[in-house]
Design an enzyme around this catalytic site. Structure first.
Site, PDB file in Angstrom:
ATOM      1  N   HIS A 123      -3.678 -12.381   5.622  1.00  0.00           N
ATOM      2  CA  HIS A 123      -4.007 -11.282   6.325  1.00  0.00           C
ATOM      3  C   HIS A 123      -5.490 -11.042   6.439  1.00  0.00           C
ATOM      4  CE1 HIS A 123      -0.290  -8.940   4.277  1.00  0.00           C
ATOM      5  NE2 HIS A 123      -0.085  -9.592   5.407  1.00  0.00           N
ATOM      6  N   TYR A 142      -6.616 -12.601  -3.508  1.00  0.00           N
ATOM      7  CA  TYR A 142      -5.634 -11.951  -2.205  1.00  0.00           C
ATOM      8  C   TYR A 142      -5.909 -12.767  -1.611  1.00  0.00           C
ATOM      9  CZ  TYR A 142      -4.282  -9.009   1.025  1.00  0.00           C
ATOM     10  OH  TYR A 142      -3.440  -7.554   2.353  1.00  0.00           O
ATOM     11  N   CYS A 198       0.509  -1.132  -0.173  1.00  0.00           N
ATOM     12  CA  CYS A 198       0.041   0.010  -0.149  1.00  0.00           C
ATOM     13  C   CYS A 198       0.669   0.731  -0.220  1.00  0.00           C
ATOM     14  CB  CYS A 198      -0.677   0.451   0.994  1.00  0.00           C
ATOM     15  SG  CYS A 198       0.043  -0.114   2.711  1.00  0.00           S
ATOM     16  N   ASP A 216       4.256  -9.534   9.293  1.00  0.00           N
ATOM     17  CA  ASP A 216       4.383  -9.583   8.032  1.00  0.00           C
ATOM     18  C   ASP A 216       4.866  -7.864   8.147  1.00  0.00           C
ATOM     19  OD1 ASP A 216       4.309 -10.248   5.959  1.00  0.00           O
ATOM     20  OD2 ASP A 216       2.496  -8.727   4.956  1.00  0.00           O
TER      21      ASP A 216
END
Ligand code: SF4
Length: 714
Positions: A173, A170, A31, A265
């Site tokens: 997470h 994705y 991001c 992470d």
């Protein structure tokens, strides 16, 4: 230049299904840019491709308005307008020979704030999200399942038409597909819940849908977390089993750890070494015949080649190392390892996004996020128009060091960097001596090493200059970078004034500099009053505890080291303080300081109580060391050589290290602008009503200072 033998393995091409990765450097989706600044997105990713990353990915791209993580913005691939912008991004990456990747993101119940779109999220079961427990997602019917699969198909088709080479589903997470696989988030009793095979079904169908849509021309992958650390992701056993089950559906794997708690992470250097995910991610090798991408803040090419050699992974994935040094691969390739600008793992980059979506920036790399709007290239510096002028920089902290480096690269004829201390680094020298902050020293070491290569820059230590000395020095341009100091009287954000009785002249009142530079002794029972909330107070607590002191961390904030909520370090900070035996008292203000006690009250009540202590360490606020600047630049002061006096860094206003480095860089980039004390304008990626298309923005190229960018007025 020749690639060192030891690193050759990093430059062997590898097939990713139908595509070929030209080397083993892979910028994973991360991001920091989003869909609101398409020019920034394209330029930011293109620079990484130019720097040698074999694949460069856009961050998670929401496939539907229901995946709305407002107020922060990530990428979006909702419609044809997104296709147009993303096409520019993919083209910009391709221009440098890299593969372009995009991560299709359907968040399920973990990203359903609906703050912008006002749409509820959909999820396998109606379970309130840890991140936004005040809203719950809509439980999906079978029709909803089919609908979301259709969304994946539409998004994959857009990705294909935008020109991407790699398309992700994705999952990691605890995103939507992983929620289906998780027994925590999936309580369904139908064909998508219950047994492992049923819980896996949705994710497999997502992969099949994407594959069916893009055909055999694009590489398909998925991102999976293989260790959830008890936060409701998927157990290690089931994650590994899923890899085996889905292996034929992907062209390669992108593996990491974490879940809704992703602190493991985006592991900061305070708590995790390089390649900290290895114990978990290395386990998937036995489950797959496909190439594996791993991350782990890889900055050392020896560690990278070790990871390849050991079989842990085939491809070095990176987010932060690519932010800090977009040209890391090329530097390794060319045998210029000493020029790598190592990521220090401070997570400042992440913290800006976590505060509400500010664009990416970096402590080590001040050009990150400025590639488009300011036209800054991390490796290219044009000669300054006023290169014949001599420059004196007073203060070799992060701002002064960076300013000297860039002025040197801009071929200023004679740059002197003078500091009163024995060694360069300013406040970062003592800060990086605190527990866990050793890697932060790279900010100093990198710059000192680069300055050593610049014949036009001289570093001079142990010389404290007065204003008369500066005038006599005779430099054409004077830059003051004298830093800041911690207030010794308790001045700070809780009391907005000095604390009665607090004075660092007293033996029992100590500032961080007194503790770490002057070695001022502290008693056996110490209060550390931390109003900063970043790293200094936590480090001092751990240091004093390690010396056998009884330490209490006291803060007006609602949590210790509160900035950790932005850097992804909350669990680690709490555990570190507990392990060190530091008592924590939050939402508390110091009202007075006596010889052997302090007065305190709660933030929300007036009743004062007392805490006995031998010493108090005050971290209330820092104040600029600006007296030298004031003596040189104030009205009526005797003129300095040619009258050009500027100041940078904490000397202007105490800030984060990243902002000081940026400030020094900015001044050096613009030293030949009409008024270097005022930043040049930058492109605002702003929609102009009544206009359309790219003509809304224009670029004026200033050939000497790099592109000078501004928004056109109409
Ligand atoms: Fe690394 Fe810090 Fe830069 Fe982020 S801000 S890339 S953690 S140096």
């Amino acid at each position: 230049m020749t690639t060192p033998e030891a690193y050759r393995a990093l430059f062997e091409p590898i097939a990713l299904g139908p595509k070929t990765l030209p080397n083993r450097f892979y910028q994973v989706p991360h991001c920091g840019v989003g869909d609101l600044r398409p020019g920034t997105q394209a330029a930011f990713r293109a620079i990484r491709a130019e720097g040698g990353w074999g694949a460069v990915c856009v961050e998670s791209a929401s496939i539907s308005p229901e995946t709305d993580q407002g107020p922060v913005h990530l990428a979006r691939i909702w419609d044809e307008y997104d296709v147009r912008n993303l096409e520019v991004v993919a083209d910009s990456i391709h221009e440098h020979g890299a593969l372009a990747g995009i991560e299709l993101w359907w968040g399920g119940g973990s990203s359903c704030s609906g703050l912008e779109t006002r749409m509820p999220g959909r999820a396998p079961s109606q379970i309130a999200c840890v991140g936004t427990p005040w809203v719950s997602p809509q439980e999906m019917s079978l029709a909803d399942v089919a609908d979301v699969l259709e969304l994946f198909s539409l998004a994959a088709d857009r990705a294909r038409r935008a020109g991407f080479d790699i398309v992700y589903v994705y999952g990691a997470h605890s995103q939507g597909p992983m929620q289906f696989l998780s027994t925590t988030f999936n309580h369904r009793g139908d064909a998508y819940g219950g047994s492992f095979e049923r819980r896996a079904r949705f994710w497999l169908e997502c992969l099949d849908t994407v594959r069916d849509t893009v055909g055999s021309d694009l590489a398909v992958t998925t991102r999976i977390s293989v260790q959830d650390f008890g936060w409701g992701g998927v157990s290690n056993d089931e994650a590994l089993a899923f890899v085996g089950l889905a292996d034929s559906r992907v062209d390669f794997w992108d593996v990491n750890v974490g879940s809704l708690d992703w602190t493991t992470d985006i592991a900061s250097s305070r708590f995790f070494p390089q390649n900290s995910q290895q114990p978990w991610t290395s386990k998937i090798r036995s489950q797959t015949r496909k190439p594996i991408v791993c991350v782990g803040r890889f900055t050392d090419p020896s560690v990278m080649t070790g990871a390849l050699r050991s079989g842990q992974c085939d491809i070095i994935g990176a987010a932060r190392p690519a932010i800090a040094d977009p040209f890391l691969p090329n530097k390794v390739r060319d045998g210029r390892v000493d020029e790598i600008r190592e990521c220090i793992g401070c997570n400042y980059c992440l913290s800006r996004w976590a505060q509400g979506g500010a664009p990416v920036a970096c402590t080590q790399n001040p050009t990150a996020g400025e590639e488009y709007r300011r036209g800054w290239h991390p490796e290219r510096y044009s000669p300054a128009r006023n290169a014949h002028k001599s420059v004196l920089i007073v203060g070799a902290g992060p701002a002064g060091l960076e300013c000297a480096r860039v002025l040197g690269l801009r071929q200023m004829s004679d740059v002197h960097l003078v500091d009163a201390a024995e060694t360069p680094g300013g406040s970062l020298s003592w800060l990086s001596s605190l527990p866990r902050l050793g890697e932060w020293r790279h900010v100093i070491d990198y710059r000192v090493a680069q300055l050593g290569k610049l014949a036009n820059v001289q570093a001079i230590a142990r010389r404290r200059l007065t204003s008369d000395d500066v005038r006599e020095y005779g430099a054409d341009i004077v830059i003051i970078a004298t830093g800041a100091h911690w207030a010794g009287d308790g001045m700070g954000p809780a009391t907005y004034g000095p604390i009665p009785g607090a004075s660092s002249d007293h033996g029992h009142v100590v500032t961080p500099e007194q503790l770490l530079i002057d070695r001022k002794p502290v008693g056996g029972t110490v209060v550390v009053y931390d109003c900063e909330g970043v790293v200094t107070g936590i480090g001092i607590c751990e240091l004093l505890a390690s010396q056998g002191k009884h330490v209490t961390l006291l803060t007006p904030a609602d949590s210790p080291g509160e900035y950790a909520r932005f850097t992804g370090e909350v669990p680690q900070v709490r555990r570190a303080l507990a392990t060190a035996g530091v008592a924590v008292r939050t939402e508390t203000i110091v009202t007075r300081v006596d010889d052997s006690a302090i007065g305190v009250r709660g933030v929300y009540d007036d009743e004062e109580t007392e805490i006995a202590c031998d010493s108090i360490v005050l971290l209330t606020q820092r104040r600029s060391d600006d007296s030298l600047y004031a003596e040189l630049a104030s009205a009526g002061a005797a003129p300095v050589a040619q009258g050009a006096v500027y100041r940078i860094g904490d000397c202007v206003a105490p800030r984060m290290t990243a902002d000081c480095v940026y400030d020094g860089h900015r001044l050096a980039r613009e030293i030949d602008s009409p008024d270097p004390s005022r930043p040049l304008p930058f492109i605002r990626e702003l929609r102009l009503l009544g206009n359309s298309g790219d003509t809304d923005y224009s670029r004026q190229l200033d050939t000497h200072a790099g592109p000078l960018l501004h928004r056109a007025t109409t």
